[in-house]
Design a protein around this motif. Structure first.
Motif, mmCIF file in Angstrom:
data_model
loop_
_atom_site.group_PDB
_atom_site.id
_atom_site.type_symbol
_atom_site.label_atom_id
_atom_site.label_comp_id
_atom_site.label_asym_id
_atom_site.label_seq_id
_atom_site.Cartn_x
_atom_site.Cartn_y
_atom_site.Cartn_z
ATOM 1 N N GLY A 11 0.796 -1.230 0.000
ATOM 2 C CA GLY A 11 0.000 0.000 0.000
ATOM 3 C C GLY A 11 0.821 1.269 0.000
ATOM 4 N N GLU A 14 3.044 4.343 -1.287
ATOM 5 C CA GLU A 14 3.081 5.104 -2.536
ATOM 6 C C GLU A 14 4.532 5.414 -2.875
ATOM 7 O OE1 GLU A 14 0.828 9.026 -4.404
ATOM 8 O OE2 GLU A 14 1.440 9.053 -2.292
ATOM 9 N N LYS A 59 2.311 -4.977 -4.023
ATOM 10 C CA LYS A 59 1.047 -4.227 -3.973
ATOM 11 C C LYS A 59 1.279 -2.761 -3.617
ATOM 12 C CE LYS A 59 -1.780 -8.270 -2.864
ATOM 13 N NZ LYS A 59 -2.771 -8.895 -1.950
ATOM 14 N N LYS A 117 1.401 1.450 -4.569
ATOM 15 C CA LYS A 117 0.754 2.508 -5.333
ATOM 16 C C LYS A 117 1.847 3.273 -6.084
ATOM 17 C CE LYS A 117 -2.898 3.008 -1.859
ATOM 18 N NZ LYS A 117 -3.491 3.889 -0.834
ATOM 19 N N LYS A 161 3.423 6.225 -8.730
ATOM 20 C CA LYS A 161 3.418 7.490 -9.459
ATOM 21 C C LYS A 161 4.581 7.454 -10.440
ATOM 22 C CE LYS A 161 0.147 10.355 -8.000
ATOM 23 N NZ LYS A 161 -0.797 11.002 -8.921
ATOM 24 N N CYS A 174 2.281 13.375 -5.309
ATOM 25 C CA CYS A 174 2.077 12.257 -4.384
ATOM 26 C C CYS A 174 1.371 12.718 -3.113
ATOM 27 C CB CYS A 174 3.412 11.621 -4.014
ATOM 28 S SG CYS A 174 4.261 10.823 -5.388
ATOM 29 N N GLU A 227 -4.374 0.531 -9.648
ATOM 30 C CA GLU A 227 -2.968 0.202 -9.458
ATOM 31 C C GLU A 227 -2.654 -1.102 -10.202
ATOM 32 O OE1 GLU A 227 -0.862 2.154 -8.155
ATOM 33 O OE2 GLU A 227 -2.223 3.593 -7.206
ATOM 34 N N GLU A 255 -3.849 -4.193 -8.555
ATOM 35 C CA GLU A 255 -5.303 -4.390 -8.564
ATOM 36 C C GLU A 255 -5.759 -5.034 -9.874
ATOM 37 O OE1 GLU A 255 -7.099 -0.820 -5.866
ATOM 38 O OE2 GLU A 255 -6.209 -0.205 -7.763
#
Length: 491
Positions: free
Chosen positions: A105, A107, A126, A128, A130, A158, A409, A412
């Motif tokens: 999770g 970023e 997993k 996130k 940018k 972010c 993401e 996902e």
């Protein structure tokens, strides 16, 4: 012998052809081990040294003896706090670093044109994502490292960034002034992972780009790419304390590590310490001498730092001028507009010269200190005899740097059902499999991003002109099932 042993027989045949290797591996087919008696003995006895964990030879996953000592010497060479041998290539180091530095999770910022193993790590952990907008040099047809401006622009977008993954150098051997950026990002609390796969030799000679081995929290080096090490051999350098790192290293590497690979990694470090500075000085002298001769033929231009910076900064009217550096131990041969780098690669292969890769308007050659003057003469003679009319390009490459809107993401998307959708009917769909045009080798759309009309037009251009584009099959793209993915632009 009539029995078919296809792989072995093809390898032996390739070796007998005596091709000039201007690609990986850095040992140049074993020549790199012939610098001294111990290296020569190693390569001569290679087939008889395939052994496993026995008492005097230590254990990679719990080193207490000679492997521990070898890794400590490695850390000293690269001025890192800790160093580890990798027998599953840089990919295993990238994955171990990602899992050690970040939690599910988190970023993070990632270069758009990062290695496949980085993308795999984003999904497995997993994370996130940018993406940092890529920089394209249209004049020379190559992609460049991200600008400082683009890095900080992405950082501002972010919400709660935990780290960044950078590539230094890129596949072309192009670097930039990254030191201050790394230090500032670490000061802001970001973990820094540097995929330095093509820079294991950096810093050993003043004429090579600077080493960043003691700056990143995790720095991954593909020793086999440029040093006298066996394929799959790599290093992980660590500059932070992390109680979970060694667990992840064990998880992402085989429990039966090759002692041949580890021995070659130890030798590569020894080679850098003993011969690296002087041998790279000789190599660069040769490379610069023959660069001038080859450029005088007026058929190709070997890219240099001065011209790259002058052309790119002037053409783009940049206020904050980037200062790029070029690895002098490799040639980026640029053809005039209207000529094909891919056809040039085929021509060189016909001349028994194995280049590392081709791109739209050129090829990349990777040299090492084990290339001798005769090798440069062979390159020169091949280019001298080149009939330019035989390598004309049918179409000019078009480049892009826009990053599409991201809806999901990558992790996902991974477990969602997908289907193949006609290109023209895919507008608004979410991509399940990355679409990557070559050139430039930078993803046009990444998993979780939305296909726009502009993206469709670029894909169609590549398909119509029969240019290579991964992720497109029979005029279809792989997307999340229509009922799940159709994006309503009115949201």
């Amino acid at each position: 012998m009539n029995e078919k042993i296809p792989l072995l027989q093809e390898i032996l045949k390739y070796h007998d052809e005596k091709n000039l290797l201007l690609s990986m591996p850095g040992n140049k087919g074993g020549i790199g081990f012939l610098s001294d008696d111990i290296g020569e003995e190693f390569v001569n006895r290679l087939g008889f040294l395939d052994i496993t964990e026995v008492d005097p030879l230590d254990n990679l996953h719990c080193p207490e003896g000679v492997i521990k000592e070898a890794q400590e010497l490695l850390a000293k060479t690269y001025k890192a706090k800790k160093a580890y041998f990798l027998v599953n290539g840089s990919s295993s180091g990238n994955l171990a670093a990602i899992f050690s530095a970040f939690d599910e999770g988190d970023e993070i910022l990632v270069e758009r044109n990062c290695h496949k193993s980085i993308y795999n790590g984003l999904i497995l952990r997993k994370l996130k994502v940018k993406y940092i907008e890529p920089i394209i040099d249209d004049e020379n047809g190559v992609f460049l490292p991200p600008s400082k401006e683009n890095i900080y622009k992405t950082l501002k977008e972010c919400l709660n960034p935990k780290g960044i993954i950078l590539t230094y150098p890129n596949y072309f051997g192009i670097t930039y002034g990254i030191e201050d950026i790394i230090l500032d990002l670490k000061e802001k609390g970001l973990k820094v992972i540097i995929d330095c796969a093509h820079g294991a030799h950096y810093g050993i000679n003043r004429r090579l780009p600077k080493s960043v081995s003691n700056l990143g929290d995790y720095v991954i080096l593909s020793a086999h790419k440029t040093l006298p090490a066996l394929t799959q051999g790599a290093y992980l350098l660590v500059n932070e304390e992390n109680m979970h790192l060694e667990f992840y290293l064990k998880a992402f590497m085989t429990t039966s590590p090759s002692y041949l690979i580890m021995a070659s990694l130890d030798y590569a470090r020894y080679y850098l310490d003993s011969y690296g500075e002087n041998d790279y000085e000789k190599l660069i002298d040769l490379a610069e001498k023959w660069k001038e001769k080859i450029n005088e033929l007026k058929k190709v231009n070997i890219l240099c730092k001065t011209h790259l910076n002058e052309q790119f900064n002037i053409n783009n009217e940049r206020k904050d001028k980037e200062e790029y550096d070029v690895d002098l131990s490799r040639y980026i041969l640029i053809l005039p507009k209207g000529y094909s780098g891919h056809k040039f690669l085929d021509y060189l292969r016909h001349k028994k010269i194995q280049a590392e890769m081709s791109f739209s308007r050129g090829v990349v050659l990777i040299m090492s200190p084990f290339n001798v003057e005769r090798d440069f003469e062979i390159i020169y003679e091949a280019i001298l005899k080149l009939e330019m009319k035989n390598i004309c390009a049918t179409v000019e490459a078009s480049y892009f740097s826009d990053i599409p809107e991201k809806k999901l993401e990558p992790f996902e998307v991974f477990k969602m059902d997908g289907e193949w959708c006609e290109i023209e009917a895919s507008e608004g769909c979410i991509v399940k499999e990355a679409i990557i045009p070559y050139p430039p080798g930078i993803p046009l759309v990444c998993p979780g991003e939305i296909i726009s009309r502009k993206v469709i037009n670029i894909i169609r251009d590549y398909v119509i002109n029969k240019k290579s584009i991964l992720g497109v099959e029979n005029n279809k793209v792989h997307v999340i099932k229509i009922k799940e993915c159709r994006h309503d632009n009115s949201d």
